[in-house]
Design a protein around this motif. Structure first.
Motif, PDB file in Angstrom:
ATOM      1  N   GLN A 131       0.824  -1.197   0.000  1.00  0.00           N
ATOM      2  CA  GLN A 131       0.000   0.000   0.000  1.00  0.00           C
ATOM      3  C   GLN A 131       0.868   1.261   0.000  1.00  0.00           C
ATOM      4  O   GLN A 131       1.943   1.288   0.600  1.00  0.00           O
ATOM      5  CB  GLN A 131      -0.916   0.030   1.236  1.00  0.00           C
ATOM      6  N   GLU A 132       0.385   2.286  -0.657  1.00  0.00           N
ATOM      7  CA  GLU A 132       1.079   3.572  -0.668  1.00  0.00           C
ATOM      8  C   GLU A 132       0.568   4.425   0.488  1.00  0.00           C
ATOM      9  O   GLU A 132      -0.648   4.499   0.721  1.00  0.00           O
ATOM     10  CB  GLU A 132       0.858   4.297  -1.997  1.00  0.00           C
ATOM     11  N   TYR A 133       1.496   5.068   1.169  1.00  0.00           N
ATOM     12  CA  TYR A 133       1.141   5.939   2.283  1.00  0.00           C
ATOM     13  C   TYR A 133       1.815   7.292   2.097  1.00  0.00           C
ATOM     14  O   TYR A 133       2.850   7.393   1.429  1.00  0.00           O
ATOM     15  CB  TYR A 133       1.553   5.303   3.618  1.00  0.00           C
ATOM     16  N   PRO A 134       1.244   8.356   2.682  1.00  0.00           N
ATOM     17  CA  PRO A 134       1.839   9.689   2.522  1.00  0.00           C
ATOM     18  C   PRO A 134       3.296   9.714   2.973  1.00  0.00           C
ATOM     19  O   PRO A 134       3.677   9.019   3.933  1.00  0.00           O
ATOM     20  CB  PRO A 134       0.961  10.575   3.415  1.00  0.00           C
ATOM     21  N   GLU A 135       4.093  10.526   2.287  1.00  0.00           N
ATOM     22  CA  GLU A 135       5.522  10.610   2.596  1.00  0.00           C
ATOM     23  C   GLU A 135       5.752  10.980   4.057  1.00  0.00           C
ATOM     24  O   GLU A 135       6.636  10.417   4.717  1.00  0.00           O
ATOM     25  CB  GLU A 135       6.191  11.637   1.690  1.00  0.00           C
ATOM     26  N   LYS A 150       8.009   9.633   9.262  1.00  0.00           N
ATOM     27  CA  LYS A 150       7.869   9.703  10.716  1.00  0.00           C
ATOM     28  C   LYS A 150       8.054   8.321  11.338  1.00  0.00           C
ATOM     29  O   LYS A 150       8.624   8.182  12.429  1.00  0.00           O
ATOM     30  CB  LYS A 150       6.503  10.278  11.091  1.00  0.00           C
ATOM     31  N   TYR A 151       7.573   7.293  10.630  1.00  0.00           N
ATOM     32  CA  TYR A 151       7.701   5.913  11.115  1.00  0.00           C
ATOM     33  C   TYR A 151       8.623   5.128  10.184  1.00  0.00           C
ATOM     34  O   TYR A 151       8.310   4.020   9.758  1.00  0.00           O
ATOM     35  CB  TYR A 151       6.325   5.261  11.200  1.00  0.00           C
ATOM     36  N   ARG A 152       9.770   5.714   9.915  1.00  0.00           N
ATOM     37  CA  ARG A 152      10.684   5.110   8.949  1.00  0.00           C
ATOM     38  C   ARG A 152      11.121   3.712   9.368  1.00  0.00           C
ATOM     39  O   ARG A 152      11.316   2.841   8.523  1.00  0.00           O
ATOM     40  CB  ARG A 152      11.922   6.019   8.790  1.00  0.00           C
ATOM     41  N   PHE A 153      11.275   3.468  10.650  1.00  0.00           N
ATOM     42  CA  PHE A 153      11.701   2.154  11.117  1.00  0.00           C
ATOM     43  C   PHE A 153      10.682   1.083  10.738  1.00  0.00           C
ATOM     44  O   PHE A 153      11.040  -0.075  10.511  1.00  0.00           O
ATOM     45  CB  PHE A 153      11.933   2.169  12.639  1.00  0.00           C
ATOM     46  N   VAL A 213      17.696   5.508   0.605  1.00  0.00           N
ATOM     47  CA  VAL A 213      18.434   6.116   1.718  1.00  0.00           C
ATOM     48  C   VAL A 213      17.819   5.610   3.016  1.00  0.00           C
ATOM     49  O   VAL A 213      16.590   5.562   3.156  1.00  0.00           O
ATOM     50  CB  VAL A 213      18.368   7.658   1.643  1.00  0.00           C
ATOM     51  N   LEU A 214      18.666   5.215   3.961  1.00  0.00           N
ATOM     52  CA  LEU A 214      18.185   4.583   5.183  1.00  0.00           C
ATOM     53  C   LEU A 214      17.232   5.497   5.964  1.00  0.00           C
ATOM     54  O   LEU A 214      16.094   5.126   6.250  1.00  0.00           O
ATOM     55  CB  LEU A 214      19.381   4.175   6.050  1.00  0.00           C
ATOM     56  N   PHE A 215      17.683   6.686   6.311  1.00  0.00           N
ATOM     57  CA  PHE A 215      16.867   7.613   7.081  1.00  0.00           C
ATOM     58  C   PHE A 215      16.878   8.988   6.417  1.00  0.00           C
ATOM     59  O   PHE A 215      17.603   9.894   6.843  1.00  0.00           O
ATOM     60  CB  PHE A 215      17.371   7.716   8.531  1.00  0.00           C
ATOM     61  N   PRO A 216      16.086   9.192   5.380  1.00  0.00           N
ATOM     62  CA  PRO A 216      16.084  10.467   4.660  1.00  0.00           C
ATOM     63  C   PRO A 216      15.266  11.535   5.387  1.00  0.00           C
ATOM     64  O   PRO A 216      14.405  11.231   6.226  1.00  0.00           O
ATOM     65  CB  PRO A 216      15.431  10.108   3.328  1.00  0.00           C
ATOM     66  N   MET A 217      15.544  12.785   5.026  1.00  0.00           N
ATOM     67  CA  MET A 217      14.718  13.896   5.491  1.00  0.00           C
ATOM     68  C   MET A 217      13.558  14.100   4.521  1.00  0.00           C
ATOM     69  O   MET A 217      13.541  13.543   3.415  1.00  0.00           O
ATOM     70  CB  MET A 217      15.546  15.172   5.590  1.00  0.00           C
ATOM     71  N   GLU A 247      13.611  18.191   7.080  1.00  0.00           N
ATOM     72  CA  GLU A 247      13.253  17.861   8.459  1.00  0.00           C
ATOM     73  C   GLU A 247      13.348  16.349   8.648  1.00  0.00           C
ATOM     74  O   GLU A 247      12.941  15.574   7.780  1.00  0.00           O
ATOM     75  CB  GLU A 247      11.823  18.300   8.769  1.00  0.00           C
ATOM     76  N   ASP A 248      13.867  15.946   9.792  1.00  0.00           N
ATOM     77  CA  ASP A 248      13.855  14.554  10.202  1.00  0.00           C
ATOM     78  C   ASP A 248      12.658  14.386  11.129  1.00  0.00           C
ATOM     79  O   ASP A 248      12.720  14.707  12.319  1.00  0.00           O
ATOM     80  CB  ASP A 248      15.157  14.190  10.920  1.00  0.00           C
TER      81      ASP A 248
END
Length: 618
Positions: free
Chosen positions: A118-122, A127-130, A580-584, A589-590
């Motif tokens: 499923q596609e979810y907003p960026e 925010k829940y990148r993990f 990228v592992l943890f992009p802004m 903003e992170d």
């Protein structure tokens, strides 16, 4: 038995049938088949189907488990019943019957489900990148990134390069983007800068005599995000070599990139030799300096054809009279397209700020090639034949026209070339097509300030006779007298200077810029002087480099292909965020870690900083 696992979730095979094993992982998917629970247990290495029924003492605990709970199970490996195998999984012929289960980490309601595509907003994904990283595709992209970097490192070392680490805290340097500044606690009022690139340090490494350098280098630039450019930070394969020509750099870098792309291409072809395309030729033929060579369409200049007295199309004549150009974009097989195809291209051109895209369709009428379309009647048959010859078109094809200043005509033609090829499905997408763009102009005219500026990289060596270059001067009369040039030619001569600058491009994506460096102090001083930078500015901004060049600098050059863009191409992604592992986010903003954040009053006092924030709008 190990506390958490005897095997990973991707390890079990038919040879393990009958064994008692222990697995730990995440509940990827849970299926209730009426008294029988199937849990797809997932870890970094893969997935294993685990089964529990009401006869097992583990059934009650398994019945409480939910998606993404972390559990440990003990059980026996058995063969899946005939017809239930999953050929898409390495573990797809076995399953584990659960005898015991322990919950290691329960999970609440998930803001981003892991199972499925499923596609979810960026903003939610970042925010829940993990959680996002647990999804199969993204997890695979990140692992592929690591493998690509390992391959690049190995190939660089095999090529005789040695990896060095350059400073992260350094001095501010005007390299084209805004710096990230770091205040110094022990030097009040002074700031370090995070490096936009290790440019000066890698040159100094060559001056220090180390000969062949590379680094997987972090770079920091305070610039806006794009799909192919991360805000804040990125990584590049930074390379520098001593005692080399431009061709030496090409011969060192080409095999590395070609072999890495072949290794990770997943069946796509990789071009053999990387063609060398001069900048001016690229701008003419493709409308951009980063051409996608998978697209077979070649733009042609037809300014002379529309300048003829027997051509009555006044719109183009007016453009040409004011110094503009007319470019022709072939459209192979477009004659069979419906009217809507041509209307959409005209709408596209208007959206780009142009009046439209004039076009001519070529058809065979009783054995005679005839042009049709809105402007065909203004173009005599003889001129149409010349246009067909220049564009390589024939019966069944069409030609579109872009007119304006040279830059605007090229830009619109370049975008139209891509749009037409996509609409007609002409590009061969099953390949990686590389090229070198060479002979960039050293300088450009700044129309706003009415002055000469650097056009690309100020540290590049000009491809120009040294003595003649040193004789150039912005004092036109003095320069013309020295060189014996006609009046007004000095500025033009400066703007015509090419540099030993080059880009490497793949599938329309610029992977890197590079250059043979300007290692002669007197040439560097002249180069900056022609762009309006005095000796004082050069000493202030680049004094360390200038002093080093005066103490025995070898000829040297290099390049720095972008790691993120290489991985993006090899993963078939359109956005760097996917590799990228943890992009802004787009606003740098992170969202996961809450950066950037306000500093405490104590921190500000220690750094001797007082804030002067802009007033908030009502």
């Amino acid at each position: 038995m190990h506390r958490y696992r005897t095997h990973t979730c991707g390890a079990l095979r038919p040879s393990d049938v009958g064994q008692t094993v222990r697995l730990s992982g995440w509940c990827h998917r849970i299926r209730d088949h009426g008294g029988v629970l199937f849990i797809d247990l997932r870890d970094h290495y893969g997935r294993t189907q685990c089964v529990v029924d009401s006869d097992s003492k583990a059934f009650q605990g398994a019945n409480l488990a939910r998606s993404e709970w972390v559990i440990r199970i003990d059980g026996r490996v058995r063969t899946r019943p005939a017809g239930t195998e999953n050929p898409d999984l390495p573990t797809g012929t076995i399953e584990v019957y659960i005898d015991d289960l322990e919950v290691l980490g329960p999970a609440g309601e998930l803001p981003v489900p892991v199972f499925g595509d499923q596609e979810y907003p960026e903003e939610t994904r970042l925010k829940y990148r993990f959680l996002d990283l647990r999804r199969d595709k993204l997890h695979a992209n990140i692992m592929k990134r690591g493998a690509i970097i390992d391959s690049l490192r190995r190939r660089m070392r095999e090529g005789g390069f040695f990896e060095f680490q350059t400073p992260i805290l350094t001095a501010s340097s005007p390299e084209g983007a805004r710096d990230y500044l770091v205040p110094s606690r022990v030097h009040p009022g002074k700031f370090y800068a995070l490096p936009q690139a290790p440019q000066q340090f890698k040159q100094l490494t060559m001056i220090a005599g180390f000969d062949r350098y590379f680094q997987i280098a972090p770079c920091f630039r305070d610039e806006d995000a794009r799909a192919d450019r991360s805000p804040g930070e990125f990584y590049q394969l930074d390379i520098e070599m001593s005692f080399v020509t431009q061709e030496d750099v090409f011969q060192s870098v080409e095999p590395v990139l070609r072999s890495v792309f072949e290794e990770f291409a997943d069946g796509k072809r990789v071009t053999g030799e990387f063609p060398r395309i001069p900048y001016a030729e690229s701008m003419l033929k493709y409308g951009v300096d980063k051409p996608d060579l998978r697209n077979p369409l070649i733009i042609a200049d037809v300014t002379d054809e529309f300048s003829r007295d027997d051509v009555a199309f006044k719109a183009f004549k007016g453009v040409i009279a004011s110094g503009g150009k007319v470019r022709a974009i072939p459209a192979t097989g477009a004659a069979t397209q419906p009217r809507s195809f041509f209307d959409k291209l005209n709408d596209f051109a208007r959206a780009e700020g142009a009046p439209g895209l004039g076009y001519v369709i070529f058809e065979d009428v009783d054995g005679v090639l005839t042009g049709k379309g809105p402007i065909a009647k203004f173009i005599p048959a003889e001129v149409q034949a010349l246009i067909r010859e220049k564009t390589g078109t024939k019966a069944g094809d069409a030609v579109f026209f872009s007119a304006g200043t040279e830059a605007k005509a090229a830009a619109l033609a370049g975008k139209a070339r891509i749009r037409i090829a996509d609409e007609l499905n002409l590009s061969d997408k099953d390949q990686f097509a590389f090229c070198w763009i060479t002979d960039f102009p050293m300088y450009e005219w700044n129309e706003d300030d009415k002055k000469i500026d650097f056009s690309h990289n100020p540290f590049s060596m000009p491809n120009f006779d040294r003595d003649e270059f040193l004789a150039l001067d912005l004092d036109t009369a003095k320069a013309e007298q020295h060189l014996g040039l006609p009046e007004g030619d000095v500025t033009k001569k400066i703007l015509d200077i090419k540099a030993f600058q080059y880009d490497i491009v793949c599938n329309g994506t610029e992977l890197s810029s590079g250059a043979i460096r300007n290692h002669r102090p007197e040439v560097m001083e002249k180069a900056f002087g022609l762009a309006g930078y005095g000796q004082d500015v050069l000493e202030e901004k680049f004094g360390g480099m200038l002093n080093a060049l005066k103490l025995g600098a070898p000829p040297h050059g290099g390049i720095a292909p972008g790691i993120d863009r290489i991985v993006m191409l090899l993963c078939g992604e359109q956005n760097l965020r996917e590799v990228v592992l943890f992009p802004m986010n787009q606003r740098a903003e992170d969202l996961m870690m809450g950066a950037p954040a306000e500093a405490t009053p104590k921190q500000l006092r220690e750094l001797h900083i007082r804030l002067n924030l802009p007033e908030k709008s009502a």
